[in-house]
Write an enzyme that holds these catalytic residues in place. Structure first.
Site: not given
Lengths: 61, 61, 61, 61, 61, 61
Positions: A1-3, A40
């Site tokens: 996280m975050p994506y 990511v």
């Protein structure tokens, strides 16, 4: 996280994609206070005939 | 804005994709009161072995 | 199939959303030769502070 | 409904994708009380150079 | 990896969502040979007036 | 183009979102050679009970 998902027209080089992932990860990490390890990134390539603006396919422009 | 994504089984012709982008853009523009110039359409093709309904891949039907 | 997602700024009325789903479904059905019964539409509302263009949040413009 | 998207690195076999769709459909149907017939699964393959974690492309690891 | 998104009508209980994440993760892990620790699940709730089938909003049915 | 989606747990401040959009836009523009004016960023907030890793909802951790 975050994506993070980056959708763009196909044709970028490996070197551009490598730099994109590195710099976007740093920008996200720094601004929302998330560890770099948790960020990511997904890249999605669009062919020119799968993208339209103002009612026209990009491949027709 | 708006951004429209149309996900469908692969195999449509260029002519169908061209018409899809034109007509969907018009439909969106007219109904939500957005200028045609601002409407963006993304087409996503699905292979038959990447799409399943009721627990079965479409390629097995 | 097809599956259509329309992402736009929040604030449209129920009547606009109703018309959007009806007209977009018709446009998709007609152009890619899919039965109306099979067309699925998802609407996604974006708050103004979750949408940025040219590096600026829409809520700051 | 529900609509399930599974995004993963490319390279899985047809047999794995077939089992994935079957088992995920059963898991969703059972837990949220939806008929199996209504569950839709989309598989999205990612190339290794379109996926990055911690600022590095997977293809560079 | 893999990343699973489950989009469904709003209204499920916490207990259903908890079971959904547990069972879907197990199904994915088992079928595509990924460690349970690596499976990520996103749930997306749809309001009934943001979901249309056959040209009609679900909230109108 | 490009279109960037950042999905993260809810709770970030307006100031963090503003900085996120600004810095991510710059990072994308610089690395893939796209004009800043063309970069679009969507932020998606996830509630803690809609995000699961390793079979467990984040809200249960």
């Amino acid at each position: 996280m975050p994506y993070v998902t980056v959708k763009m027209l196909e044709g970028r080089t490996e070197e551009q994609k490598r730099a994109l992932v590195e710099k976007v990860t740093a920008a996200v990490s720094e601004t929302v206070n998330a560890p770099v390890e948790n960020v990511v990134v997904f890249i999605e390539d669009m062919p020119k005939n799968h993208y339209g603006v103002a009612g026209k396919l990009f491949s027709d422009k």
